[in-house]
Design a protein around this motif. Structure first.
Motif, short mmCIF file in Angstrom:
data_model
loop_
_atom_site.label_atom_id
_atom_site.label_comp_id
_atom_site.label_asym_id
_atom_site.label_seq_id
_atom_site.Cartn_x
_atom_site.Cartn_y
_atom_site.Cartn_z
N GLY A 192 0.48 -7.36 -17.55
CA GLY A 192 -0.68 -6.67 -17.00
C GLY A 192 -0.68 -5.25 -17.51
N PRO A 193 -1.84 -4.57 -17.44
CA PRO A 193 -1.91 -3.19 -17.93
C PRO A 193 -1.11 -2.23 -17.06
CG PRO A 193 -4.00 -3.85 -16.96
CD PRO A 193 -3.13 -5.06 -16.95
N SER A 194 -0.91 -1.04 -17.55
CA SER A 194 -0.19 -0.02 -16.81
C SER A 194 -0.89 0.24 -15.47
CB SER A 194 -0.16 1.24 -17.67
OG SER A 194 0.50 2.25 -16.98
N GLY A 195 -0.12 0.30 -14.40
CA GLY A 195 -0.69 0.56 -13.08
C GLY A 195 -1.20 -0.66 -12.35
N SER A 196 -1.01 -1.87 -12.93
CA SER A 196 -1.55 -3.08 -12.31
C SER A 196 -0.70 -3.61 -11.17
CB SER A 196 -1.74 -4.17 -13.37
OG SER A 196 -0.53 -4.45 -14.04
N GLY A 197 0.53 -3.10 -11.02
CA GLY A 197 1.37 -3.52 -9.90
C GLY A 197 2.59 -4.34 -10.30
N LYS A 198 2.88 -4.43 -11.60
CA LYS A 198 3.99 -5.26 -12.08
C LYS A 198 5.33 -4.80 -11.51
CE LYS A 198 3.23 -4.21 -16.45
NZ LYS A 198 2.12 -3.25 -16.28
N SER A 199 5.61 -3.51 -11.67
CA SER A 199 6.91 -3.01 -11.20
C SER A 199 7.01 -3.14 -9.68
CB SER A 199 7.11 -1.55 -11.60
OG SER A 199 7.19 -1.44 -13.00
N THR A 200 5.92 -2.86 -8.99
CA THR A 200 5.94 -2.97 -7.54
C THR A 200 6.28 -4.40 -7.12
OG1 THR A 200 4.32 -1.20 -7.36
CG2 THR A 200 4.58 -2.62 -5.44
N LEU A 201 5.69 -5.37 -7.80
CA LEU A 201 5.98 -6.78 -7.49
C LEU A 201 7.46 -7.07 -7.72
CD1 LEU A 201 5.15 -9.65 -6.73
CD2 LEU A 201 4.42 -10.01 -9.10
N ILE A 225 0.87 -1.18 0.00
CA ILE A 225 0.00 0.00 0.00
C ILE A 225 0.91 1.22 0.00
CG2 ILE A 225 -1.89 1.18 1.19
CD1 ILE A 225 -2.34 -1.48 2.76
N TYR A 226 0.77 2.06 -1.03
CA TYR A 226 1.53 3.31 -1.05
C TYR A 226 0.76 4.37 -0.28
CZ TYR A 226 4.51 1.42 -4.78
OH TYR A 226 5.38 0.68 -5.53
N ASP A 227 1.47 5.29 0.32
CA ASP A 227 0.86 6.40 1.07
C ASP A 227 -0.15 5.88 2.09
OD1 ASP A 227 2.31 8.22 -0.61
OD2 ASP A 227 0.80 7.90 -2.16
N LYS A 264 -4.42 6.53 -0.17
CA LYS A 264 -3.82 5.19 -0.18
C LYS A 264 -3.97 4.54 -1.56
CE LYS A 264 -5.25 3.28 4.36
NZ LYS A 264 -5.86 4.45 4.88
N THR A 265 -2.90 3.85 -2.00
CA THR A 265 -3.00 3.06 -3.23
C THR A 265 -2.66 1.61 -2.91
OG1 THR A 265 -2.25 4.96 -4.51
CG2 THR A 265 -2.17 2.83 -5.61
N TYR A 266 -3.59 0.73 -3.19
CA TYR A 266 -3.36 -0.71 -2.96
C TYR A 266 -2.71 -1.28 -4.22
CZ TYR A 266 -6.29 -0.28 1.16
OH TYR A 266 -6.78 0.10 2.38
N ALA A 267 -1.37 -1.28 -4.26
CA ALA A 267 -0.66 -1.70 -5.48
C ALA A 267 -0.58 -3.22 -5.59
CB ALA A 267 0.73 -1.09 -5.51
N LEU A 268 -0.45 -3.93 -4.47
CA LEU A 268 -0.47 -5.40 -4.47
C LEU A 268 -1.41 -5.86 -3.37
CD1 LEU A 268 3.38 -6.19 -4.77
CD2 LEU A 268 1.71 -6.20 -6.63
N1 ADP Z 1 6.03 5.44 -5.34
C1 ADP Z 1 4.71 5.38 -5.46
N2 ADP Z 1 3.90 6.12 -4.67
C2 ADP Z 1 2.56 6.04 -4.75
N3 ADP Z 1 1.91 5.25 -5.62
C3 ADP Z 1 2.64 4.47 -6.43
C4 ADP Z 1 4.08 4.50 -6.39
N4 ADP Z 1 4.54 3.63 -7.33
C5 ADP Z 1 3.47 3.08 -7.90
N5 ADP Z 1 2.33 3.58 -7.38
C6 ADP Z 1 0.94 3.19 -7.74
O1 ADP Z 1 0.82 1.79 -7.51
C7 ADP Z 1 0.08 1.17 -8.56
C8 ADP Z 1 0.95 0.10 -9.23
O2 ADP Z 1 2.03 0.73 -9.87
P1 ADP Z 1 3.18 -0.06 -10.65
O3 ADP Z 1 3.66 -1.17 -9.79
O4 ADP Z 1 4.17 0.93 -11.11
O5 ADP Z 1 2.37 -0.67 -11.89
P2 ADP Z 1 2.87 -1.15 -13.34
O6 ADP Z 1 4.33 -1.41 -13.27
O7 ADP Z 1 2.05 -2.38 -13.61
O8 ADP Z 1 2.53 -0.05 -14.29
C9 ADP Z 1 -0.36 2.29 -9.49
O9 ADP Z 1 -1.65 2.70 -9.10
C10 ADP Z 1 0.65 3.38 -9.22
O10 ADP Z 1 0.11 4.64 -9.48
#
Ligand code: ADP
Ligand code: MG
Length: 218
Positions: free
Chosen positions: A39-48, A10-12, A18-22
């Protein structure tokens, strides 16, 4: 090699935005093979990927890498793990502009061995660069060539896991295909994790994990 349990990010977390990224990811990954995460943009791939590779600390859950609980290890141990065992490729190559192709690969070597020049040259050759290109700086090389240098740099320490976040996104089709066939070959002996939103580059993947809105759907 990786065992992920109930992973959430969860970001922020302490704010109204709050953003539930995973959301409670369970996942198990083998020692070898080419794994696609799509997955589409914003789906949480990079976060994972950043959680798996210790670049980010998850909000909740556990990640066990070869019997090490990596969410519990200290900063210096995480850094050691990254430097010794993991390699990274990003969408942008992030090469040092004032260094030659060869120096860009060598600068990442962690053990300063005397054969680093030979090893870096060997990798660049294998990745299709000619010797006259070794001394050129990134500005004098094409996007595809620069990405191949970045791949050689990621391979110089013989990582056990190669993480690639949208490695072909800035390449044309021919170069993207080339990069993927190199990663496929590399994955015969190691684990290669490729994030993408483009299914066509994952046709040779051993497994494709679909992520949607922070959850694994397949
Ligand atoms: N540093 C951050 N702070 C707040 N929100 C973030 C941050 N990084 C990513 N997010 C949010 O988390 C979600 C997943 O992001 P991300 O993992 O980058 O997805 P993807 O790589 O699939 O595009 C998105 O809603 C994105 O806006
Ligand atoms: Mg991303």
């Amino acid at each position: 090699m990786f065992q992920v349990n109930n992973l959430s990010m969860i970001y922020d977390v302490n704010t109204d935005s709050k953003t539930y990224a995973l959301k409670g990811i369970d996942l198990s990954l083998p020692d070898k093979g080419l794994i696609g995460i799509i997955g589409p943009s914003g789906s949480g791939k990079s976060t994972l990927m950043y959680c798996l590779s210790t670049l980010k600390e998850p909000t909740e859950g556990s990640i066990v890498y070869n019997d090490i609980e990596i969410t519990g290890v200290t900063g210096s141990e995480r850094e050691r793990l990254r430097r010794r065992e993991f390699g990274f490729i990003f969408q942008k190559h992030y090469l040092v502009p004032y260094m030659s192709a060869l120096d860009n690969v060598m600068v990442a070597s962690v053990d300063g061995r005397s054969d680093t020049v030979a090893k870096a040259s060997g990798l660049l050759t294998e990745l299709g660069l000619s010797e006259k290109e070794f001394s050129k700086k990134p500005a004098k090389l094409s996007g595809g060539q620069c990405q191949r240098i970045a791949i050689a740099r990621a391979m110089i320490n013989d990582p056990k896991v190669l993480f690639a976040d949208e490695p072909t996104a800035s390449l044309d089709h021919a170069n993207a295909f080339n990069v993927m066939s190199m990663l496929k070959k590399y994955s015969e002996e190691r684990l290669v994790i490729v994030i993408t939103h483009d299914r066509s580059i994952l046709k040779d993947a051993d497994r494709v994990i679909e992520i949607w809105d922070g959850e694994i759907s397949k």
